[in-house]
Enzyme design. Structure first.
Site, PDB file in Angstrom:
ATOM      1  N   ASP B  11       0.882  -1.162   0.000  1.00 38.72           N
ATOM      2  CA  ASP B  11       0.000   0.000   0.000  1.00 38.72           C
ATOM      3  C   ASP B  11       0.918   1.210   0.000  1.00 38.72           C
ATOM      4  O   ASP B  11       1.742   1.361   0.899  1.00 38.72           O
ATOM      5  CB  ASP B  11      -0.867   0.029   1.265  1.00 38.72           C
ATOM      6  CG  ASP B  11      -1.944  -1.039   1.228  1.00 38.72           C
ATOM      7  OD1 ASP B  11      -2.281  -1.509   0.126  1.00 38.72           O
ATOM      8  OD2 ASP B  11      -2.445  -1.415   2.298  1.00 38.72           O
ATOM      9  N   ASP B 130     -13.937  -4.741  -2.048  1.00 39.19           N
ATOM     10  CA  ASP B 130     -13.903  -4.636  -0.586  1.00 39.19           C
ATOM     11  C   ASP B 130     -15.326  -4.856  -0.090  1.00 39.19           C
ATOM     12  O   ASP B 130     -16.245  -4.187  -0.548  1.00 39.19           O
ATOM     13  CB  ASP B 130     -13.453  -3.235  -0.147  1.00 39.19           C
ATOM     14  CG  ASP B 130     -12.037  -2.901  -0.618  1.00 39.19           C
ATOM     15  OD1 ASP B 130     -11.233  -3.836  -0.730  1.00 39.19           O
ATOM     16  OD2 ASP B 130     -11.754  -1.716  -0.869  1.00 39.19           O
TER      17      ASP B 130
END
Lengths: 200, 252
Positions: B11, B130
Protein backbone atom coordinates in the site's frame (compact mmCIF):
# COMPACT_ATOMS: atom_id res chain seq x y z
CA UNK A 1 27.01 -5.36 -29.45
CA UNK A 2 24.22 -7.47 -30.79
CA UNK A 3 20.93 -5.68 -31.36
CA UNK A 4 17.65 -7.29 -30.40
CA UNK A 5 14.51 -6.01 -32.10
CA UNK A 6 11.31 -6.31 -30.08
CA UNK A 7 8.38 -6.24 -32.49
CA UNK A 8 5.98 -3.37 -31.78
CA UNK A 9 2.48 -4.16 -33.01
CA UNK A 10 0.47 -2.69 -30.17
CA UNK A 11 -0.07 -6.01 -28.40
CA UNK A 12 0.29 -5.91 -24.67
CA UNK A 13 3.13 -6.03 -22.21
CA UNK A 14 6.11 -5.27 -24.45
CA UNK A 15 7.46 -2.97 -21.74
CA UNK A 16 8.08 -5.99 -19.48
CA UNK A 17 10.10 -7.64 -22.25
CA UNK A 18 12.16 -4.47 -22.71
CA UNK A 19 12.86 -4.23 -18.97
CA UNK A 20 13.89 -7.90 -18.89
CA UNK A 21 16.40 -7.25 -21.69
CA UNK A 22 17.62 -4.14 -19.86
CA UNK A 23 18.26 -6.31 -16.75
CA UNK A 24 20.38 -8.59 -18.94
CA UNK A 25 22.25 -5.52 -20.30
CA UNK A 26 21.04 -6.23 -23.84
CA UNK A 27 20.75 -3.48 -26.41
CA UNK A 28 17.13 -3.59 -27.62
CA UNK A 29 15.02 -1.58 -30.04
CA UNK A 30 11.22 -1.54 -29.91
CA UNK A 31 10.11 -1.21 -33.50
CA UNK A 32 7.52 -1.92 -36.18
CA UNK A 33 9.90 -1.07 -39.01
CA UNK A 34 10.48 -4.12 -41.30
CA UNK A 35 14.02 -3.07 -42.23
CA UNK A 36 15.12 -2.59 -38.62
CA UNK A 37 13.61 -5.98 -37.78
CA UNK A 38 15.33 -7.68 -40.74
CA UNK A 39 18.69 -6.16 -39.79
CA UNK A 40 18.53 -7.08 -36.07
CA UNK A 41 20.69 -9.93 -34.77
CA UNK A 42 17.72 -11.39 -32.92
CA UNK A 43 14.01 -10.71 -32.91
CA UNK A 44 11.53 -11.06 -30.05
CA UNK A 45 7.86 -11.23 -30.98
CA UNK A 46 5.87 -10.70 -27.75
CA UNK A 47 2.20 -10.16 -27.19
CA UNK A 48 -0.84 -10.63 -25.05
CA UNK A 49 -4.44 -9.98 -26.05
CA UNK A 50 -6.72 -10.92 -28.90
CA UNK A 51 -5.35 -12.99 -31.81
CA UNK A 52 -7.78 -11.56 -34.37
CA UNK A 53 -6.94 -7.91 -33.81
CA UNK A 54 -3.22 -8.67 -33.35
CA UNK A 55 -3.09 -10.48 -36.72
CA UNK A 56 -4.90 -7.55 -38.36
CA UNK A 57 -2.27 -5.16 -37.02
CA UNK A 58 0.51 -7.42 -38.33
CA UNK A 59 -1.13 -7.50 -41.77
CA UNK A 60 -1.55 -3.72 -41.86
CA UNK A 61 2.18 -3.24 -41.40
CA UNK A 62 3.21 -6.19 -43.60
CA UNK A 63 4.90 -7.87 -40.63
CA UNK A 64 2.84 -11.05 -41.19
CA UNK A 65 5.09 -11.81 -44.17
CA UNK A 66 8.28 -10.23 -42.78
CA UNK A 67 8.44 -12.43 -39.66
CA UNK A 68 8.16 -15.87 -41.37
CA UNK A 69 10.92 -14.78 -43.78
CA UNK A 70 13.44 -13.87 -41.08
CA UNK A 71 16.74 -15.79 -41.03
CA UNK A 72 18.05 -14.81 -37.57
CA UNK A 73 16.80 -16.37 -34.30
CA UNK A 74 13.20 -15.30 -33.54
CA UNK A 75 11.48 -15.79 -30.17
CA UNK A 76 7.68 -15.65 -29.98
CA UNK A 77 6.13 -15.20 -26.53
CA UNK A 78 2.56 -16.11 -25.47
CA UNK A 79 0.26 -14.71 -28.17
CA UNK A 80 3.42 -14.54 -30.29
CA UNK A 81 3.68 -18.36 -30.15
CA UNK A 82 0.02 -18.74 -31.10
CA UNK A 83 0.30 -16.38 -34.09
CA UNK A 84 3.34 -18.36 -35.31
CA UNK A 85 1.06 -21.42 -35.59
CA UNK A 86 -1.12 -22.37 -38.56
CA UNK A 87 -4.50 -21.36 -37.22
CA UNK A 88 -6.22 -20.30 -34.02
CA UNK A 89 -9.91 -20.72 -33.26
CA UNK A 90 -9.81 -17.29 -31.58
CA UNK A 91 -11.95 -15.34 -34.07
CA UNK A 92 -11.11 -18.07 -36.61
CA UNK A 93 -7.75 -16.46 -37.33
CA UNK A 94 -5.15 -17.76 -39.76
CA UNK A 95 -1.67 -17.51 -38.25
CA UNK A 96 1.73 -17.18 -39.89
CA UNK A 97 2.08 -20.95 -40.24
CA UNK A 98 5.69 -21.23 -39.05
CA UNK A 99 4.69 -24.12 -36.77
CA UNK A 100 2.19 -26.51 -38.35
CA UNK A 101 0.00 -26.63 -35.21
CA UNK A 102 -3.54 -25.64 -34.40
CA UNK A 103 -4.49 -23.39 -31.48
CA UNK A 104 -7.77 -23.91 -29.62
CA UNK A 105 -9.44 -22.74 -26.41
CA UNK A 106 -9.24 -24.75 -23.17
CA UNK A 107 -13.03 -24.55 -22.92
CA UNK A 108 -13.38 -26.58 -26.13
CA UNK A 109 -12.05 -29.54 -24.08
CA UNK A 110 -14.65 -29.10 -21.35
CA UNK A 111 -14.65 -32.70 -20.13
CA UNK A 112 -10.92 -32.53 -19.34
CA UNK A 113 -11.11 -29.10 -17.77
CA UNK A 114 -13.63 -29.87 -15.06
CA UNK A 115 -12.78 -27.98 -11.87
CA UNK A 116 -9.98 -26.07 -13.60
CA UNK A 117 -10.18 -22.34 -14.08
CA UNK A 118 -9.79 -20.68 -17.44
CA UNK A 119 -7.59 -18.84 -18.35
CA UNK A 120 -4.61 -20.93 -17.26
CA UNK A 121 -3.06 -18.25 -15.05
CA UNK A 122 -0.11 -18.66 -12.72
CA UNK A 123 3.05 -20.73 -12.28
CA UNK A 124 3.33 -24.19 -13.84
CA UNK A 125 6.11 -26.58 -14.83
CA UNK A 126 7.41 -27.47 -18.29
CA UNK A 127 8.32 -31.01 -19.25
CA UNK A 128 11.04 -31.71 -21.80
CA UNK A 129 14.55 -30.51 -22.49
CA UNK A 130 15.24 -31.63 -26.05
CA UNK A 131 15.50 -28.13 -27.43
CA UNK A 132 17.75 -25.10 -27.04
CA UNK A 133 15.57 -22.84 -24.91
CA UNK A 134 15.37 -25.12 -21.86
CA UNK A 135 18.96 -26.26 -22.08
CA UNK A 136 20.60 -26.39 -18.64
CA UNK A 137 17.40 -25.44 -16.81
CA UNK A 138 16.48 -27.89 -14.02
CA UNK A 139 13.46 -30.18 -14.51
CA UNK A 140 10.34 -28.97 -12.74
CA UNK A 141 11.31 -25.30 -12.90
CA UNK A 142 8.30 -23.01 -12.75
CA UNK A 143 7.23 -20.53 -15.42
CA UNK A 144 4.48 -17.91 -15.45
CA UNK A 145 1.52 -18.49 -17.78
CA UNK A 146 -1.55 -16.39 -18.67
CA UNK A 147 -3.60 -17.74 -21.58
CA UNK A 148 -6.99 -19.16 -22.54
CA UNK A 149 -5.89 -20.71 -25.87
CA UNK A 150 -3.22 -23.36 -26.28
CA UNK A 151 -1.16 -24.85 -29.12
CA UNK A 152 -1.60 -28.58 -29.72
CA UNK A 153 1.44 -30.78 -29.37
CA UNK A 154 3.17 -31.22 -32.74
CA UNK A 155 6.54 -32.34 -34.11
CA UNK A 156 7.88 -28.85 -33.32
CA UNK A 157 7.04 -29.12 -29.62
CA UNK A 158 10.14 -29.21 -27.38
CA UNK A 159 8.41 -28.57 -24.05
CA UNK A 160 4.94 -29.46 -22.78
CA UNK A 161 2.80 -28.40 -19.83
CA UNK A 162 -0.10 -30.20 -18.18
CA UNK A 163 -3.26 -28.24 -17.40
CA UNK A 164 -6.14 -30.69 -17.73
CA UNK A 165 -4.50 -31.66 -21.01
CA UNK A 166 -0.98 -31.59 -22.39
CA UNK A 167 -0.16 -28.59 -24.59
CA UNK A 168 2.91 -27.07 -26.27
CA UNK A 169 4.64 -24.67 -23.92
CA UNK A 170 7.88 -24.51 -25.93
CA UNK A 171 8.22 -24.84 -29.72
CA UNK A 172 11.33 -24.75 -31.88
CA UNK A 173 11.83 -25.06 -35.65
CA UNK A 174 15.05 -24.01 -37.39
CA UNK A 175 15.61 -20.37 -36.38
CA UNK A 176 12.13 -20.01 -34.86
CA UNK A 177 11.55 -20.42 -31.12
CA UNK A 178 8.50 -19.77 -28.99
CA UNK A 179 7.24 -20.08 -25.43
CA UNK A 180 3.64 -20.02 -24.22
CA UNK A 181 4.84 -18.81 -20.82
CA UNK A 182 6.29 -15.35 -20.21
CA UNK A 183 10.08 -15.71 -19.76
CA UNK A 184 10.25 -12.00 -18.88
CA UNK A 185 7.97 -12.65 -15.88
CA UNK A 186 9.17 -16.11 -14.84
CA UNK A 187 11.82 -15.21 -12.29
CA UNK A 188 15.27 -16.77 -12.59
CA UNK A 189 14.13 -19.69 -14.77
CA UNK A 190 12.60 -17.23 -17.25
CA UNK A 191 15.83 -15.25 -17.32
CA UNK A 192 17.70 -18.47 -18.09
CA UNK A 193 15.42 -19.06 -21.11
CA UNK A 194 16.07 -15.54 -22.39
CA UNK A 195 19.81 -16.05 -21.92
CA UNK A 196 19.64 -19.32 -23.86
CA UNK A 197 17.87 -17.51 -26.70
CA UNK A 198 20.30 -14.59 -26.66
CA UNK A 199 23.26 -17.00 -26.76
CA UNK A 200 22.04 -18.70 -29.98
CA UNK B 1 -0.36 -28.30 -11.84
CA UNK B 2 -0.75 -24.61 -11.09
CA UNK B 3 0.71 -23.44 -7.80
CA UNK B 4 -1.01 -21.51 -5.05
CA UNK B 5 0.38 -17.97 -5.42
CA UNK B 6 1.70 -15.85 -2.57
CA UNK B 7 1.34 -12.15 -3.29
CA UNK B 8 2.79 -9.38 -1.13
CA UNK B 9 0.86 -6.13 -1.42
CA UNK B 10 2.42 -2.71 -1.05
CA UNK B 11 0.00 0.00 0.00
CA UNK B 12 1.71 3.16 -1.16
CA UNK B 13 1.07 6.77 -0.19
CA UNK B 14 3.23 9.66 -1.40
CA UNK B 15 5.92 7.23 -2.52
CA UNK B 16 6.19 5.30 0.80
CA UNK B 17 4.72 1.98 1.85
CA UNK B 18 2.08 2.24 4.58
CA UNK B 19 -0.01 -0.20 6.54
CA UNK B 20 -3.21 0.39 8.51
CA UNK B 21 -5.65 -1.63 10.58
CA UNK B 22 -9.20 -1.92 9.26
CA UNK B 23 -8.29 0.61 6.55
CA UNK B 24 -7.34 3.27 9.16
CA UNK B 25 -4.32 4.41 11.22
CA UNK B 26 -1.68 4.34 8.50
CA UNK B 27 1.92 3.72 9.60
CA UNK B 28 5.11 3.91 7.54
CA UNK B 29 6.40 0.51 6.39
CA UNK B 30 9.35 1.33 4.12
CA UNK B 31 10.61 2.13 0.62
CA UNK B 32 8.42 0.37 -2.00
CA UNK B 33 11.25 -0.19 -4.48
CA UNK B 34 13.43 -1.85 -1.82
CA UNK B 35 10.54 -3.93 -0.53
CA UNK B 36 9.67 -5.03 -4.08
CA UNK B 37 13.23 -6.27 -4.64
CA UNK B 38 13.27 -8.07 -1.28
CA UNK B 39 9.99 -9.86 -2.03
CA UNK B 40 11.23 -10.87 -5.47
CA UNK B 41 14.32 -12.43 -3.89
CA UNK B 42 12.28 -14.18 -1.20
CA UNK B 43 10.17 -15.94 -3.83
CA UNK B 44 7.02 -13.84 -4.15
CA UNK B 45 4.91 -15.12 -7.05
CA UNK B 46 3.55 -11.70 -7.92
CA UNK B 47 3.50 -8.23 -6.47
CA UNK B 48 0.55 -5.88 -5.99
CA UNK B 49 1.09 -2.18 -5.63
CA UNK B 50 -1.89 -0.25 -4.32
CA UNK B 51 -1.65 3.54 -4.49
CA UNK B 52 -3.66 5.40 -1.87
CA UNK B 53 -2.18 8.85 -2.48
CA UNK B 54 -4.87 11.49 -2.60
CA UNK B 55 -2.89 14.54 -3.81
CA UNK B 56 -2.82 16.18 -7.25
CA UNK B 57 0.73 14.93 -7.82
CA UNK B 58 -0.54 11.38 -7.49
CA UNK B 59 -0.45 10.27 -11.12
CA UNK B 60 3.09 11.48 -11.76
CA UNK B 61 4.46 10.01 -8.51
CA UNK B 62 2.75 6.71 -9.22
CA UNK B 63 4.01 6.34 -12.80
CA UNK B 64 7.54 7.12 -11.65
CA UNK B 65 7.37 4.49 -8.90
CA UNK B 66 5.78 1.89 -11.17
CA UNK B 67 8.62 2.33 -13.63
CA UNK B 68 11.27 1.97 -10.91
CA UNK B 69 9.64 -1.16 -9.50
CA UNK B 70 8.94 -2.72 -12.93
CA UNK B 71 12.57 -2.32 -13.99
CA UNK B 72 13.60 -4.56 -11.10
CA UNK B 73 10.85 -7.16 -11.16
CA UNK B 74 11.02 -10.43 -13.06
CA UNK B 75 7.62 -11.53 -11.72
CA UNK B 76 4.11 -10.27 -12.56
CA UNK B 77 3.27 -6.84 -11.22
CA UNK B 78 -0.24 -5.48 -10.60
CA UNK B 79 -0.98 -1.82 -9.93
CA UNK B 80 -4.20 -0.42 -8.46
CA UNK B 81 -5.60 2.64 -6.75
CA UNK B 82 -7.66 5.44 -8.22
CA UNK B 83 -7.78 3.94 -11.71
CA UNK B 84 -10.87 5.13 -13.58
CA UNK B 85 -10.14 5.42 -17.29
CA UNK B 86 -8.67 3.53 -20.26
CA UNK B 87 -5.98 6.26 -20.41
CA UNK B 88 -4.93 5.61 -16.78
CA UNK B 89 -4.47 1.93 -17.59
CA UNK B 90 -2.61 2.61 -20.83
CA UNK B 91 -0.14 4.84 -18.97
CA UNK B 92 0.42 2.27 -16.19
CA UNK B 93 0.99 -0.61 -18.63
CA UNK B 94 3.35 1.66 -20.55
CA UNK B 95 5.25 2.30 -17.30
CA UNK B 96 5.68 -1.45 -16.81
CA UNK B 97 2.64 -2.81 -14.96
CA UNK B 98 1.47 -6.25 -16.16
CA UNK B 99 -2.03 -6.03 -14.72
CA UNK B 100 -4.11 -3.30 -13.17
CA UNK B 101 -6.76 -3.52 -10.51
CA UNK B 102 -9.93 -1.46 -10.48
CA UNK B 103 -12.29 -1.07 -7.56
CA UNK B 104 -14.46 2.02 -6.92
CA UNK B 105 -14.60 3.18 -10.54
CA UNK B 106 -15.79 -0.27 -11.65
CA UNK B 107 -18.58 -0.26 -9.07
CA UNK B 108 -19.69 3.22 -10.19
CA UNK B 109 -19.50 2.35 -13.88
CA UNK B 110 -19.28 -1.40 -14.47
CA UNK B 111 -18.85 -0.86 -18.23
CA UNK B 112 -15.26 0.22 -17.37
CA UNK B 113 -14.44 -3.49 -16.85
CA UNK B 114 -15.70 -4.36 -20.34
CA UNK B 115 -13.83 -1.43 -21.89
CA UNK B 116 -10.55 -2.37 -20.21
CA UNK B 117 -10.93 -6.03 -21.16
CA UNK B 118 -11.59 -5.02 -24.75
CA UNK B 119 -8.63 -2.64 -24.95
CA UNK B 120 -6.01 -4.57 -23.01
CA UNK B 121 -7.36 -8.13 -22.63
CA UNK B 122 -8.96 -9.79 -19.61
CA UNK B 123 -5.58 -11.13 -18.46
CA UNK B 124 -4.61 -7.68 -17.22
CA UNK B 125 -7.91 -6.68 -15.55
CA UNK B 126 -8.13 -7.50 -11.86
CA UNK B 127 -11.35 -6.43 -10.17
CA UNK B 128 -10.73 -5.65 -6.49
CA UNK B 129 -13.73 -5.87 -4.20
CA UNK B 130 -13.90 -4.64 -0.59
CA UNK B 131 -16.85 -6.04 1.31
CA UNK B 132 -18.21 -6.39 4.81
CA UNK B 133 -20.82 -8.66 6.34
CA UNK B 134 -23.87 -6.69 7.45
CA UNK B 135 -25.83 -7.44 10.61
CA UNK B 136 -28.39 -9.21 8.40
CA UNK B 137 -25.69 -11.60 7.18
CA UNK B 138 -25.37 -10.28 3.60
CA UNK B 139 -22.02 -9.21 2.19
CA UNK B 140 -22.12 -5.52 1.23
CA UNK B 141 -19.65 -3.97 -1.22
CA UNK B 142 -17.83 -0.77 -0.18
CA UNK B 143 -15.85 1.71 -2.29
CA UNK B 144 -13.35 4.52 -1.70
CA UNK B 145 -10.97 2.36 0.33
CA UNK B 146 -13.75 1.02 2.52
CA UNK B 147 -15.31 4.37 3.33
CA UNK B 148 -18.41 4.36 1.16
CA UNK B 149 -21.13 1.72 1.42
CA UNK B 150 -22.88 0.77 -1.83
CA UNK B 151 -26.08 -1.08 -2.61
CA UNK B 152 -24.19 -3.89 -4.27
CA UNK B 153 -24.02 -7.41 -2.90
CA UNK B 154 -20.67 -9.23 -3.07
CA UNK B 155 -21.61 -12.46 -4.86
CA UNK B 156 -23.72 -10.89 -7.59
CA UNK B 157 -21.13 -8.17 -8.12
CA UNK B 158 -18.21 -10.58 -8.66
CA UNK B 159 -20.37 -12.58 -11.07
CA UNK B 160 -21.11 -9.43 -13.04
CA UNK B 161 -17.41 -8.50 -13.01
CA UNK B 162 -16.53 -11.90 -14.48
CA UNK B 163 -19.22 -11.61 -17.15
CA UNK B 164 -17.91 -8.19 -18.10
CA UNK B 165 -14.40 -9.54 -18.65
CA UNK B 166 -12.51 -9.40 -15.35
CA UNK B 167 -9.49 -11.72 -15.44
CA UNK B 168 -9.21 -12.15 -11.66
CA UNK B 169 -11.03 -11.15 -8.49
CA UNK B 170 -9.14 -9.71 -5.52
CA UNK B 171 -11.51 -10.04 -2.58
CA UNK B 172 -10.78 -8.17 0.66
CA UNK B 173 -12.95 -8.80 3.67
CA UNK B 174 -12.99 -5.51 5.58
CA UNK B 175 -14.03 -7.41 8.70
CA UNK B 176 -10.85 -9.46 8.54
CA UNK B 177 -8.37 -6.91 7.13
CA UNK B 178 -5.61 -6.05 9.60
CA UNK B 179 -7.02 -8.32 12.33
CA UNK B 180 -4.60 -11.20 11.61
CA UNK B 181 -7.26 -13.76 12.46
CA UNK B 182 -7.36 -15.43 9.06
CA UNK B 183 -9.08 -14.85 5.74
CA UNK B 184 -12.86 -14.84 5.15
CA UNK B 185 -12.76 -18.45 3.98
CA UNK B 186 -16.49 -19.11 3.71
CA UNK B 187 -17.11 -16.12 1.45
CA UNK B 188 -13.94 -16.95 -0.51
CA UNK B 189 -15.05 -20.51 -1.17
CA UNK B 190 -18.41 -19.28 -2.36
CA UNK B 191 -16.80 -16.82 -4.79
CA UNK B 192 -14.31 -19.41 -6.01
CA UNK B 193 -17.03 -22.00 -6.64
CA UNK B 194 -19.30 -19.49 -8.38
CA UNK B 195 -16.67 -18.09 -10.74
CA UNK B 196 -14.43 -19.61 -13.36
CA UNK B 197 -11.65 -17.01 -12.97
CA UNK B 198 -8.93 -17.01 -10.29
CA UNK B 199 -9.71 -15.53 -6.88
CA UNK B 200 -7.12 -13.83 -4.68
CA UNK B 201 -7.77 -13.89 -0.91
CA UNK B 202 -7.00 -10.66 0.92
CA UNK B 203 -7.40 -9.33 4.45
CA UNK B 204 -6.66 -11.11 7.70
CA UNK B 205 -3.40 -13.06 7.27
CA UNK B 206 -1.59 -13.42 10.60
CA UNK B 207 0.16 -16.79 10.50
CA UNK B 208 1.16 -19.51 7.99
CA UNK B 209 -1.91 -21.59 8.78
CA UNK B 210 -4.16 -18.75 7.56
CA UNK B 211 -2.67 -19.16 4.08
CA UNK B 212 -3.20 -22.92 4.25
CA UNK B 213 -6.85 -22.35 5.16
CA UNK B 214 -7.34 -19.82 2.34
CA UNK B 215 -6.24 -22.61 -0.03
CA UNK B 216 -7.95 -25.53 1.68
CA UNK B 217 -11.18 -23.99 2.98
CA UNK B 218 -11.35 -20.78 0.93
CA UNK B 219 -10.39 -22.58 -2.32
CA UNK B 220 -8.46 -19.43 -3.27
CA UNK B 221 -6.00 -19.47 -6.17
CA UNK B 222 -3.71 -16.98 -4.46
CA UNK B 223 -3.37 -15.16 -1.16
CA UNK B 224 -2.32 -11.59 -0.61
CA UNK B 225 -0.84 -10.04 2.52
CA UNK B 226 0.88 -6.78 3.41
CA UNK B 227 1.86 -5.98 7.02
CA UNK B 228 2.86 -9.52 7.87
CA UNK B 229 5.58 -9.39 5.21
CA UNK B 230 6.57 -5.71 5.59
CA UNK B 231 7.53 -6.00 9.22
CA UNK B 232 9.48 -9.20 8.49
CA UNK B 233 7.36 -11.25 10.88
CA UNK B 234 7.01 -13.92 8.22
CA UNK B 235 9.27 -14.43 5.23
CA UNK B 236 7.81 -15.71 1.98
CA UNK B 237 10.42 -18.51 1.93
CA UNK B 238 9.37 -19.76 5.35
CA UNK B 239 5.70 -19.54 4.43
CA UNK B 240 6.20 -21.54 1.23
CA UNK B 241 8.22 -24.23 3.00
CA UNK B 242 5.39 -24.55 5.51
CA UNK B 243 2.75 -24.77 2.74
CA UNK B 244 4.79 -27.39 0.90
CA UNK B 245 5.03 -29.46 4.07
CA UNK B 246 1.22 -29.44 4.12
CA UNK B 247 1.03 -30.55 0.48
CA UNK B 248 -0.03 -27.23 -0.99
CA UNK B 249 1.48 -26.83 -4.47
CA UNK B 250 3.83 -23.83 -4.29
CA UNK B 251 6.71 -22.55 -6.40
CA UNK B 252 9.99 -22.89 -4.50
Amino acid sequence: MAIVAVVDYGAGNSRSVLYALQRLSVDAVFTADPDTIRRADKVIFPGVGNAGSAMKKLKNTGLDTVIPGLQQPVLGVCLGLQLMCRHTTEEDTRGMGIFDSGVTHFASQAERMSGLKIPHMGWNVVDGNKGHLLSGIPENSYFYFVHGYFAEVSRWTTGTTDYGLIFSSVMEKDNFFATQFHPEKSGDSGEAVLKNFLAL
Amino acid sequence: MLTFRIIPCLDVRDGRTVKGVNFLNLADAGDPVELAATYRDEGADELVFLDITATHERRKTLLFLVKKVAEKLNIPFTVGGGISTVEDVGALLQAGADKISVNSAAVCSPELISELAWHFGSQCVVVAVDAKKTSGGAWQVFTAGGRTPTDRELFSWVREAEERGAGEILFTSMDHDGTRKGYANEALARISETLNIPVIASGGAGKPEDFYNAWKKGKADAALAAGLFHYKELSINTLKEYLRSRNVPVRI
